[in-house]
Design a protein around this motif. Structure first.
Motif, PDB file in Angstrom:
ATOM      1  N   SER A  75     -13.137 -15.819  -2.252  1.00 46.20           N
ATOM      2  CA  SER A  75     -13.899 -15.206  -3.177  1.00 46.20           C
ATOM      3  C   SER A  75     -15.745 -15.514  -2.828  1.00 46.20           C
ATOM      4  CB  SER A  75     -13.540 -14.821  -4.739  1.00 46.20           C
ATOM      5  OG  SER A  75     -13.705 -16.340  -5.478  1.00 46.20           O
ATOM      6  N   SER A  76     -15.746 -16.973  -2.439  1.00 46.64           N
ATOM      7  CA  SER A  76     -16.959 -17.407  -2.051  1.00 46.64           C
ATOM      8  C   SER A  76     -17.700 -17.405  -0.889  1.00 46.64           C
ATOM      9  CB  SER A  76     -17.138 -18.794  -1.764  1.00 46.64           C
ATOM     10  OG  SER A  76     -15.998 -19.699  -1.507  1.00 46.64           O
ATOM     11  N   VAL A  77     -16.385 -16.445  -0.021  1.00 54.50           N
ATOM     12  CA  VAL A  77     -17.164 -16.034   1.519  1.00 54.50           C
ATOM     13  C   VAL A  77     -17.204 -14.117   1.485  1.00 54.50           C
ATOM     14  CG1 VAL A  77     -16.358 -16.109   3.597  1.00 54.50           C
ATOM     15  CG2 VAL A  77     -15.622 -17.755   2.341  1.00 54.50           C
ATOM     16  N   VAL A  78     -16.375 -13.879   0.358  1.00 52.14           N
ATOM     17  CA  VAL A  78     -16.258 -12.465   0.376  1.00 52.14           C
ATOM     18  C   VAL A  78     -17.227 -11.472  -0.167  1.00 52.14           C
ATOM     19  CG1 VAL A  78     -14.859 -10.114   0.320  1.00 52.14           C
ATOM     20  CG2 VAL A  78     -13.719 -12.051   1.129  1.00 52.14           C
ATOM     21  N   ASP A  79     -18.176 -10.609   0.216  1.00 51.17           N
ATOM     22  CA  ASP A  79     -19.265 -10.048  -0.530  1.00 51.17           C
ATOM     23  C   ASP A  79     -19.171  -8.844  -0.607  1.00 51.17           C
ATOM     24  OD1 ASP A  79     -21.988 -12.313  -0.083  1.00 51.17           O
ATOM     25  OD2 ASP A  79     -20.926 -12.149   1.645  1.00 51.17           O
ATOM     26  N   GLN A  80     -18.586  -8.359   0.222  1.00 50.44           N
ATOM     27  CA  GLN A  80     -18.129  -6.846  -0.545  1.00 50.44           C
ATOM     28  C   GLN A  80     -16.926  -6.166   0.240  1.00 50.44           C
ATOM     29  OE1 GLN A  80     -20.477  -3.507  -1.478  1.00 50.44           O
ATOM     30  NE2 GLN A  80     -21.585  -5.230  -1.163  1.00 50.44           N
ATOM     31  N   LEU A  81     -16.063  -5.692  -1.050  1.00 54.32           N
ATOM     32  CA  LEU A  81     -14.226  -5.010  -0.506  1.00 54.32           C
ATOM     33  C   LEU A  81     -13.990  -3.687  -0.987  1.00 54.32           C
ATOM     34  CD1 LEU A  81     -11.437  -6.574  -0.129  1.00 54.32           C
ATOM     35  CD2 LEU A  81     -11.096  -6.204  -2.621  1.00 54.32           C
TER      36      LEU A  81
END
Length: 125
Positions: A75-81
């Protein structure tokens, strides 16, 4: 599936450096190279802007991958999903009957949990 040459010929030159396309099935097992988050962690960090569209239409693969994103290392790497959560709702029954699990409330709960990790999670139907 399209041959890679056909896919890449349509991508603008300025975008090629950032474009990643793998024409192989993904696996939900975190220890395997075919797990997309394994690749993600090896190439990106929290300083990058990472947008993911997850649309595999196989609940046995999609849901474990989504639940892995709840872990901080992902989650620390993903900004938008962007994710189409297949649940049992009247209007989508014909399309999702075989792959639907859970309720619309389950979707709201899942997206709330993803957002609490810092991922701007978006759904569509």
């Amino acid at each position: 599936p399209l041959p890679p040459a056909r896919v890449y010929e349509k991508i603008p030159e300025w975008l090629l450096q950032s474009y990643h396309w793998f024409n192989i099935p993904v696996d939900a097992e975190p220890s395997l190279k075919s797990n997309p988050w394994t690749s993600l962690l090896s190439k990106f960090n929290e300083d990058d802007f990472v947008v993911i569209k997850l649309d595999i239409d196989t609940v046995e693969v999609e849901m474990p991958l989504i639940h892995q994103l709840l872990q901080e290392k992902y989650s620390s790497v993903v900004d938008q999903l962007y994710f189409e959560h297949h649940v049992r709702i009247k209007h989508m029954y014909k399309s999702w009957a075989r792959s639907a699990l859970g309720s619309l409330q389950d979707t709201l709960d899942l997206f709330t949990r993803l957002r609490k990790t810092g991922i701007a999670a978006h759904s569509w139907v």
